[in-house]
Motif scaffolding. Structure first.
Motif: not given
Length: 601
Positions: A391, A394-395, A399, A438, A441-442, A445, A471, A474-475
């Motif tokens: 995963r 995938r993230w 990106c 995204i 996905i985040v 994850l 993460l 990032y958010k």
């Protein structure tokens, strides 16, 4: 000349005034002056005469006051000098004279006595200065020049107030006491210095530097400075001797341990007698006590280093083959950890393993078994992390697509009918779909990672950094970026509205389009007609270590590619440097529609 108060002076003054008055009356008669005017002038003359007498009286009174003040000052100075010199049997002529004396007579009688006492005071001051200089010099040597006692300073500062013979005798007695104390201290310093010299010779240390660290005057006194004998110097020498003895004891024990190891390795490696004879100087300390070791340089660092080097050389011969196998297994462990983004155990790092094997702190076979156990542990952990790692790939791919899409949207020539333009348009549509996923996905994850941490009771680390922290950050940066874009869109709408109103009032006129013919964004290529077409990028999900958003890069900022991605994807947009056409393109790409774009085939 007649005195002012004498009768003759009064008669003469009266006669002169009467003659002048008669002459003035005659002049008035000749003129025909009126009686009223005559009376007024006479009264004015009387006032002027009184004013002159009054001024002269005041001047005489001031002169008397000044003379009286001078006499009082001389008497006070005489009393001060008599008290300072202890000359209490001297009597002032003013006190012995029975008749009353004028102020000038008093001043003339007391001035010579004051001058004599001044001369006597200067002679006493010179005598005190000589004694004071000797006391200060010796006191400075005893207590340190920067730490003179307050009592000593106060006693010396009172000399000008007390210059009696009794005070001189006290100072001389104090000086003799200090001279004796100086002699005793100097003998102690010499004893300590000799002991330091002896121990430094055995240890191979610089004697001059050792005593200079205590005080510079203990070495090289030819510079004009006397040997310092203060308490701090004595304490410093005592501390230096204790420190040197402790160092001697440590070196003796260290050398004994080295000699024991040498004997063991010599017996194990069957070393020739020539190698053993070269260390006969140090092997003799095994049968000597600490006080019996007096040979200069026998405990020097050079001798110990030479013996240690020999032990290391013999140990390396023994451990060479085992060390090679340990390093090979360690390399295998690091390669597995690199592929799975797990931090390897630093206790068996190559440098530490070499150091432990070389020092003999650990058996190489035990170290090898420990590394093999770590390999098994890492493989088991990698298996439990596989779902989350997939995963993460995938993230990271999403990106990368987001970064490509931003570069594509900033290309002014993306809609030109060049070769490959339709391919990039299709990829842009797919990238927008991927980018829209995204956030999901985040979040997925994060949930998977937290569940894994709850099950394993440990943090999920990616190259040494907790994945959940990365993460979350990032958010947060993504939200901030979206807010920045929204603010820009609002600002752009307001600017367009103002521009429309302005054109409605004044009319519009064409503005030259900014040329971007030399612009070539990252990831773009030139097609045949001169336009710039973004070059599609491929990202391998199954690659070993992604160069994008790895926690190692996140924490230490050592990964240049990750820093570039963060600059492009999370930093506030520089809207000032973007042309009108570029900003409109960015705006339409964010909103999901692109007015004027060619239809997709």
């Amino acid at each position: 000349m007649l005195a002012i108060g004498s009768p003759n002076y009064s008669v003469r003054t009266s006669t002169s005034c009467n003659a002048l008055l008669r002459e003035l009356q005659q002049i008035w008669s000749d003129i025909g002056e009126s009686e009223a005017e005559k009376d007024r002038i006479l009264m004015e003359l009387e006032r002027e005469c009184l004013e002159v007498y009054r001024r002269k009286v005041e001047e005489a009174a001031n002169a008397k006051a000044r003379l009286h003040q001078t006499v009082a000052a001389k008497e006070a100075e005489l009393a001060t000098l008599m008290a300072a010199l202890g000359e209490l049997n001297i009597h002032s002529p003013i006190q012995t004279e029975k008749r009353s004396m004028s102020l000038k007579e008093k001043l003339a009688s007391i001035a010579p006595l004051v001058e004599d006492l001044r001369t006597k005071k200067e002679e006493r001051m010179k005598q005190f200065a000589d004694i004071k200089a000797q006391i200060e010099k010796i006191s400075g040597e005893i207590s340190g020049y920067d730490h003179l006692s307050n009592s000593l300073i106060n006693s010396l500062s009172l000399e000008e107030e007390d210059l009696s013979l009794r005070r001189i005798t006290e100072c001389q007695t104090h000086l003799r006491t200090l001279q004796k104390e100086k002699s005793d201290r100097l003998n102690r310093v010499l004893e300590y210095v000799n002991e330091v010299h002896s121990i430094c010779g055995v240890l191979g240390l610089d004697f001059g530097q050792t005593v200079s660290d205590v005080h510079p005057s203990l070495h090289g006194t030819a510079m004009g400075h006397s040997t310092n004998i203060s308490n701090s110097t004595l304490e410093g020498l005592e501390h230096a001797i204790v420190k040197l003895k402790a160092e001697r004891k440590i070196r003796i024990q260290k050398l004994k341990d080295i000699v024991v190891s040498l004997f063991e390795l010599w017996n194990l490696m069957d070393s020739p007698i020539q190698d053993k004879n070269s260390f006969s100087k140090i092997t003799s300390i095994l049968r000597l006590s600490e006080s019996e070791i007096t040979e200069p340089g026998v405990l020097s660092t050079e001798v110990i280093e030479q013996a240690s080097t020999e032990v290391e050389r013999l140990t390396k011969l023994k451990a060479t083959r085992m060390k090679e196998l340990v390093l090979k297994k360690r390399s295998e462990l690091e390669e597995i950890c690199k592929m799975t983004h797990i931090e390897p155990d630093t206790s068996t790092a190559a440098e530490k393993s070499n150091a432990m094997i070389d020092s003999g702190l650990v058996d190489p076979s035990e170290l090898l078994a420990n590394i093999e156990a770590q390999i098994i542990k890492v493989k088991d952990e990698a298996l439990s992390r596989k779902d989350i790692m997939d995963r993460i790939d995938r993230w990271l791919f999403a990106c990368e697509e987001e970064k490509w899409l931003e570069e594509y949207n900033q290309d002014d020539n993306r809609y030109n009918a060049g070769r490959g333009a339709h391919i990039n348009l299709k990829r842009a549509e797919r990238a927008r779909v991927t980018v829209s996923k995204i956030p999901a996905i985040v979040d997925n994850l994060i949930n998977r990672t937290l569940a894994w941490e709850e099950e394993k009771k440990i943090f999920f680390l990616y190259d040494g950094v907790r994945l959940v922290s990365i993460l979350d950050d990032y958010k947060l940066t993504r939200v901030q970026r979206e807010e920045e874009k929204k603010r820009y869109r609002d600002q752009k709408k307001m600017q367009d509205l103002l521009l429309t109103e302005k054109e409605a009032i004044y009319g519009s006129k064409p503005s030259p389009r900014k040329s971007n013919s030399f612009r070539k964004p990252n990831g773009c290529r030139a097609n045949g007609n001169g336009s710039m077409t973004p070059t599609p990028r491929r990202y391998s999900i199954g690659s070993g270590t992604p160069e994008l958003l790895t926690p190692r890069s996140y924490s230490s900022r050592q990964n240049g590619h990750f820093r570039e991605m963060r600059r492009l994807s999370t930093a506030p947009l520089n809207f000032v440097a973007i042309s009108k056409e570029d900003t409109m393109s960015s705006y339409t790409s964010v909103c999901g529609s692109e007015p004027g774009s060619p239809p997709q085939g």
